[in-house]
Design an enzyme around this catalytic site. Sequence first.
Site, PDB file in Angstrom:
ATOM      1  N   GLN B 131       0.827  -1.208   0.000  1.00 58.19           N
ATOM      2  CA  GLN B 131       0.000   0.000   0.000  1.00 58.19           C
ATOM      3  C   GLN B 131       0.862   1.261   0.000  1.00 58.19           C
ATOM      4  O   GLN B 131       1.676   1.440   0.900  1.00 58.19           O
ATOM      5  CB  GLN B 131      -0.878   0.000   1.255  1.00 58.19           C
ATOM      6  CG  GLN B 131      -1.749   1.218   1.423  1.00 58.19           C
ATOM      7  CD  GLN B 131      -2.360   1.280   2.809  1.00 58.19           C
ATOM      8  OE1 GLN B 131      -1.662   1.258   3.820  1.00 58.19           O
ATOM      9  NE2 GLN B 131      -3.675   1.345   2.869  1.00 58.19           N
ATOM     10  N   TYR B 133       0.474   4.733   0.644  1.00 61.54           N
ATOM     11  CA  TYR B 133      -0.298   5.885   1.148  1.00 61.54           C
ATOM     12  C   TYR B 133       0.632   6.947   1.737  1.00 61.54           C
ATOM     13  O   TYR B 133       0.726   8.059   1.247  1.00 61.54           O
ATOM     14  CB  TYR B 133      -1.293   5.426   2.228  1.00 61.54           C
ATOM     15  CG  TYR B 133      -2.628   4.935   1.717  1.00 61.54           C
ATOM     16  CD1 TYR B 133      -2.769   4.391   0.442  1.00 61.54           C
ATOM     17  CD2 TYR B 133      -3.766   5.010   2.517  1.00 61.54           C
ATOM     18  CE1 TYR B 133      -3.996   3.939  -0.010  1.00 61.54           C
ATOM     19  CE2 TYR B 133      -4.999   4.560   2.065  1.00 61.54           C
ATOM     20  CZ  TYR B 133      -5.110   4.029   0.812  1.00 61.54           C
ATOM     21  OH  TYR B 133      -6.329   3.588   0.381  1.00 61.54           O
ATOM     22  N   SER B 171       4.510  -1.140   3.938  1.00 56.99           N
ATOM     23  CA  SER B 171       4.730  -2.473   4.507  1.00 56.99           C
ATOM     24  C   SER B 171       5.065  -3.479   3.413  1.00 56.99           C
ATOM     25  O   SER B 171       4.304  -3.605   2.454  1.00 56.99           O
ATOM     26  CB  SER B 171       3.479  -2.971   5.248  1.00 56.99           C
ATOM     27  OG  SER B 171       3.105  -2.045   6.209  1.00 56.99           O
ATOM     28  N   GLU B 253      -8.757  -1.318   6.554  1.00 57.54           N
ATOM     29  CA  GLU B 253      -7.444  -1.468   7.175  1.00 57.54           C
ATOM     30  C   GLU B 253      -7.560  -1.328   8.695  1.00 57.54           C
ATOM     31  O   GLU B 253      -6.969  -2.084   9.449  1.00 57.54           O
ATOM     32  CB  GLU B 253      -6.471  -0.407   6.627  1.00 57.54           C
ATOM     33  CG  GLU B 253      -5.084  -0.553   7.238  1.00 57.54           C
ATOM     34  CD  GLU B 253      -4.106   0.508   6.775  1.00 57.54           C
ATOM     35  OE1 GLU B 253      -4.554   1.529   6.218  1.00 57.54           O
ATOM     36  OE2 GLU B 253      -2.896   0.309   6.970  1.00 57.54           O
ATOM     37  N   GLU B 372      -4.850   9.333  17.902  1.00 55.88           N
ATOM     38  CA  GLU B 372      -5.370  10.709  17.987  1.00 55.88           C
ATOM     39  C   GLU B 372      -6.231  11.044  16.773  1.00 55.88           C
ATOM     40  O   GLU B 372      -7.264  11.711  16.895  1.00 55.88           O
ATOM     41  CB  GLU B 372      -4.200  11.694  18.121  1.00 55.88           C
ATOM     42  CG  GLU B 372      -3.497  11.647  19.475  1.00 55.88           C
ATOM     43  CD  GLU B 372      -2.683  10.376  19.712  1.00 55.88           C
ATOM     44  OE1 GLU B 372      -2.284   9.701  18.731  1.00 55.88           O
ATOM     45  OE2 GLU B 372      -2.438  10.031  20.888  1.00 55.88           O
TER      46      GLU B 372
END
Lengths: 374, 388
Positions: B131, B133, B171, B253, B372
């Site tokens: 992925q 991102y 990853s 995810e 957060e």
Amino acid sequence: MPLLTDDQKMLQETAESFLAEEGGPAKQLRHWRDTGCTDGYGTDLWKQFGELGLTGICIPEDQGGLGLGAVEAALVLEEIGRNLTSSPFLTTAVVGARAIEGTAHAERWYPGILSGDAVLALAVDESSRHAPEKTAMTAERRGNGFVLNGAKQFVVHGNSADAVLTVARTAGSPGETQGLTLFAVPKGIANVESVTLADSSKAARLRFDNAELDADAVVGEVDGGWAPLSRALGAGRAGVAAELVGVAAGATAMTVDYLKQRKQFGKLIGEFQALQHRAAHLYGEIEIARAAALKAAELMDSGDDKADLMVAVAKAKAAAVSKLAVQEGVQMHGGIGMTDEHDIGLYMKREAVLGELFGDVYFHRNRVAELSGY
Amino acid sequence: MTDLDTFRSETRAWLETNCPPEMREPVQSEKDMCWGGRNWTFQSDAQRVWLERMVERGWTVPHWPRDYGGAGLSPAEAKVLKEEMARIGARSPLSSFGISMLGPALLKFGSDEQKKRFLPEIARGEIRWCQGYSEPGAGSDLAGLQTKAEAVSGEEGGDHWLVNGQKVWTSYADKADWIFCLVRTSSESKHSGISFLLFDMTTPGVSTKPILLISGNSPFCETFFDDVRVPKDQVVGEVNRGWDVAKYLLGHEREMIAGMGLGATDGTLGSILRPDDPFLRAEVAAFDVDALAFAAMSERFFEMFKAGEAHPASPSMMKYAGTELNKRRHELVMAAGGSDALEWDSERSSEGKAARDWLRTKANSIEGGTSEIQLNIVAKHILGLPGA
């Protein structure tokens, strides 16, 4: 866990609108508190519970009830918690009805419960800590009956109950679950000291000094009281967990609402991230506690082996989450939250009582450990 | 007997016959998991056989349609399969970002052609995906990405995208065959200038570099794109509307990360650790209450999600609660293990498993959006708090 069925959703909606309208704090809790009511609740409201069929929620259909289970009781109790409703629903329609289920006392008490005339209570605790197996109160056989000696406390609605389900020792010694017997003690047998608890609800301290009781007061088997007591406590603990979820949800809804209205430093306080994160954390915790309470009820209804474990989980989790919710609620309300005029403080007081009822958070964590074998 | 009962007994019998005994042993390390892909080397015959048999039944993606390599199971049937696998301790035959992340996004946003091309490959574990991102400097501000894809008309026929930029925290990028990637196709608006692009990691101009973590492992990489040419039709969804795809995928995810490490065992943590110290016992019991309650929530959430009754932002709540819980779990494992748990390298330590696992969990509340960020999402989208 399956989602709620259409019937369950309908029941939930019925309870929701009925209790928001009739059972809310201004109409009930504050009214009966401020008028110094000795029962702590309105008998008219209890009758309305009966008219709606809610008092028969756990009573089998062939005995006139709705024949529903712990999940349905939980749905009603969450609404009771959300509205801080003053009612003997938990002690009577859930705990009491379950305790006497399948015994001779069912025929005697079910009609009164169904009509909203009878109120039952459960007397277990003998000290300030909940410890059912440590029951020391004695019931000695004499003639055709029993003589009771000992004391009970924290008997919720015990001051107005028509019968108090009381556990006493007919054999064995404190610490053992064998040798206990459950009695349905009618009015006038025990010496009753009425107690007003922190949340304005009423309870009793009972004293038995050579109190005589007929043999037919026995619920179930002599020396076999652990079974009906466990049934009653299981229903009670799962029920309190659901009510605590309602208390948490009600307090938090009020608090989130306040965050959206109250301005400080020229901003809505709900814009402050420090408060947003705490509110968001609370939201998640309440969802988790609700899932645990429903899961516990579901496992009880299906007679699953894991029901006891999950009931302990639900009670411990709901109590902890509810405590967090009321503490955050009062804190985020600031000064107004400390006033008697505002309802948020009432949630804090109710949580304290329910958190303690049928075993506090430490009792149930310990139970989770014991049931898991550590 | 209901249809579901029949399905259960048939499933049980099939698993009994077809799941090799070695595949019923608990997963000890990452080596025990099968990731598939072009360069995959099976760790054992059992691992290969188990994957092949499950692929053949469509049970690597049981609820996907049959046309795309699934078995078309209903949610109730998929749950039965999951339960029956758990009952015998069967390992997942395939660990795959294709299954858990890209697949659901393709099913929702992909063209018919893209679905037919990519989904069966994912189901069979033939292509390993990563992925793309996160970017350096963007961090939690995911839409602040800079990697650019420019539309170029090819002189040798066929239009393509020219991709330039850098990703980080990718990853297994060094092991992946293909990447699903967010790229900027317009600079006019932060959120509506992003596209969702798929391409082969062997395309010229793609390079990767592993990042060593505090756990001593290196699942993450830096990934570089230098004039990478990507065929035009490998955009999923509309050009400049990739943010919708990205958000949808992030929900999946987060759901996956929320469940990581939890519910992996039958008993409570206390029944595994058997703490003899009363203070530790009390903390472990408090943890077990929270973990069992969370497991009930996961189960309920799964049902609500399938029935379309879950709030779209609820994976954020699950991710936050689940990952914080998993960190707590590993703190307790370390405490119960005492000095044994600290052995990073010794004959007894099995490659410092306890310590490495503990350190790995610290990333749970950072990857896939920090705790957060998840709380911000709940505050804004569920509680409706102002200015969040």
